[in-house]
Write an enzyme that holds these catalytic residues in place. Sequence first.
Site, PDB file in Angstrom:
ATOM      1  N   ASN A   1       0.546  -1.092  -0.822  1.00  0.00           N
ATOM      2  CA  ASN A   1       0.083  -0.488   0.216  1.00  0.00           C
ATOM      3  C   ASN A   1       1.195   1.140   0.898  1.00  0.00           C
ATOM      4  OD1 ASN A   1      -2.193   2.277   0.337  1.00  0.00           O
ATOM      5  ND2 ASN A   1      -2.365   1.366   2.789  1.00  0.00           N
ATOM      6  N   TRP A   2       1.157   1.595  -1.161  1.00  0.00           N
ATOM      7  CA  TRP A   2       2.196   2.820  -1.259  1.00  0.00           C
ATOM      8  C   TRP A   2       0.995   4.094  -0.367  1.00  0.00           C
ATOM      9  CZ3 TRP A   2       4.813   3.630  -7.042  1.00  0.00           C
ATOM     10  CH2 TRP A   2       6.146   2.726  -6.406  1.00  0.00           C
ATOM     11  N   LYS A   3       0.047   3.985  -0.042  1.00  0.00           N
ATOM     12  CA  LYS A   3      -0.307   5.484   0.368  1.00  0.00           C
ATOM     13  C   LYS A   3       0.074   6.416  -0.576  1.00  0.00           C
ATOM     14  CE  LYS A   3      -0.084   3.449   4.949  1.00  0.00           C
ATOM     15  NZ  LYS A   3       0.567   2.973   6.700  1.00  0.00           N
TER      16      LYS A   3
ATOM     17  N   HIS B   1      -9.005   1.339   5.423  1.00  0.00           N
ATOM     18  CA  HIS B   1      -7.883   1.409   5.765  1.00  0.00           C
ATOM     19  C   HIS B   1      -8.319   2.464   6.948  1.00  0.00           C
ATOM     20  CE1 HIS B   1      -3.766   2.553   7.099  1.00  0.00           C
ATOM     21  NE2 HIS B   1      -3.569   1.264   6.415  1.00  0.00           N
TER      22      HIS B   1
ATOM     23  N   GLU C   1      -6.622   4.714   8.007  1.00  0.00           N
ATOM     24  CA  GLU C   1      -6.650   6.368   7.743  1.00  0.00           C
ATOM     25  C   GLU C   1      -7.313   7.089   7.410  1.00  0.00           C
ATOM     26  OE1 GLU C   1      -2.835   5.380   6.074  1.00  0.00           O
ATOM     27  OE2 GLU C   1      -1.287   4.857   7.752  1.00  0.00           O
TER      28      GLU C   1
ATOM     29  N   GLU D   1      -4.888  -4.840  10.150  1.00  0.00           N
ATOM     30  CA  GLU D   1      -3.908  -4.174  11.252  1.00  0.00           C
ATOM     31  C   GLU D   1      -3.921  -3.195  12.267  1.00  0.00           C
ATOM     32  OE1 GLU D   1      -2.005  -2.526   7.138  1.00  0.00           O
ATOM     33  OE2 GLU D   1      -3.951  -1.505   7.788  1.00  0.00           O
TER      34      GLU D   1
ATOM     35  N   GLY E   1       3.346   2.303  10.708  1.00  0.00           N
ATOM     36  CA  GLY E   1       4.542   3.665  10.507  1.00  0.00           C
ATOM     37  C   GLY E   1       4.841   3.828  11.756  1.00  0.00           C
TER      38      GLY E   1
ATOM     39  N   SER F   1       4.035  -1.833  10.402  1.00  0.00           N
ATOM     40  CA  SER F   1       5.230  -2.072  10.158  1.00  0.00           C
ATOM     41  C   SER F   1       5.925  -3.085   9.712  1.00  0.00           C
ATOM     42  CB  SER F   1       5.559  -1.651  11.948  1.00  0.00           C
ATOM     43  OG  SER F   1       5.553  -0.474  12.173  1.00  0.00           O
TER      44      SER F   1
ATOM     45  N   GLY G   1       3.423  -0.883   4.174  1.00  0.00           N
ATOM     46  CA  GLY G   1       2.933   0.388   3.753  1.00  0.00           C
ATOM     47  C   GLY G   1       4.363   1.016   3.457  1.00  0.00           C
ATOM     48  N   GLY G   2       5.107   1.057   4.291  1.00  0.00           N
ATOM     49  CA  GLY G   2       6.622   1.488   4.603  1.00  0.00           C
ATOM     50  C   GLY G   2       7.364   1.035   3.510  1.00  0.00           C
TER      51      GLY G   2
HETATM   52  P1  13P Z   1       3.529   0.139   7.253  1.00  0.00           P
HETATM   53  O1  13P Z   1       4.092  -0.991   7.260  1.00  0.00           O
HETATM   54  O2  13P Z   1       4.303   1.729   7.480  1.00  0.00           O
HETATM   55  O3  13P Z   1       3.270   0.429   8.858  1.00  0.00           O
HETATM   56  O4  13P Z   1       1.801   0.011   7.128  1.00  0.00           O
HETATM   57  C1  13P Z   1       1.255  -0.266   6.969  1.00  0.00           C
HETATM   58  C2  13P Z   1      -0.230  -0.094   6.317  1.00  0.00           C
HETATM   59  O5  13P Z   1      -1.140   0.635   6.747  1.00  0.00           O
HETATM   60  C3  13P Z   1      -0.365  -0.746   5.255  1.00  0.00           C
HETATM   61  O6  13P Z   1      -1.410  -0.229   4.875  1.00  0.00           O
END
Ligand code: 13P
Length: 250
Positions: free
Chosen positions: A12-14, A98, A100, A168, A174, A212, A233-234
């Site tokens: 997920n590149w956000k 998600h 967020e 999650e 993050g 993470s 994510g990251g």
């Molecule tokens: P991180 O891997 O950056 O913690 O993010 C997880 C995430 O929210 C994937 O949707």
Amino acid sequence: MAEKPRPLVAGNWKMNGLTADLAEIAVIRDALAGALGGPDIIICPPATLIAAAAQLCAGSFIAIGGQDCHPERRGAYTGDIAAEMLRDAGASYVIVGHSERRRDHGESDVLVSAKAEAALRAGLKVILCVGETEAERAAGHAPDVVARQLEGSLPSAPHGDSLVVAYEPVWAIGTGVTPTPNDVAEMHGFLRQRLAARLPESSDVRLLYGGSVKADNAAELLHLPAVDGALIGGASLKAAEFLAIAATYR
Ligand code: 13P
């Protein structure tokens, strides 16, 4: 006991990624070309890159996903994107619910469920996210929270293969902090039970862990029997790190 589904590693590149970053997707595609027997791979870039990413991955086994969709097919919803538009641009998956979006856009379970329905109607597969906050976990409410989110956000009657659920925990996203493998196993076991009670075909539903995940913790978090893959994510933004995580399934 049903056979374990094929693992899935999704990025997920956000709100990250410009045209130049499509090069990372090309590296992943080329590295995995001909790699049979590995996990399924999905990359969810920002909406602006979906069509180009889908073109890059045409003919490969990398699927492209959106990060959100609107419940309606079309209309006066400035700035929103319909599931049909994601599909038209070349996506085959979409993330809904998600944390967020739940937090920053006030998305309720009812809205998330409507988005999941819209995705299925458009022929997309759904990655439905659930997860508790730190305060909810500290208060001992984590199972109740994820059960309520799951049950309230599911589309009605999804086929098992059309649904992926990602656990999650918000406090792990993050932050570099992860639950213990025991905690993940426990929550996934609980979610699996809840899914089975709700959906007859749920043995095909893959249960991902997200929060993470990095190359150096992937093996211990992703190889638990109750875990079918990861939502990253990251660490999905750089091909080398993403490939190192996917390689734990070889
Ligand atoms: P991180 O891997 O950056 O913690 O993010 C997880 C995430 O929210 C994937 O949707």
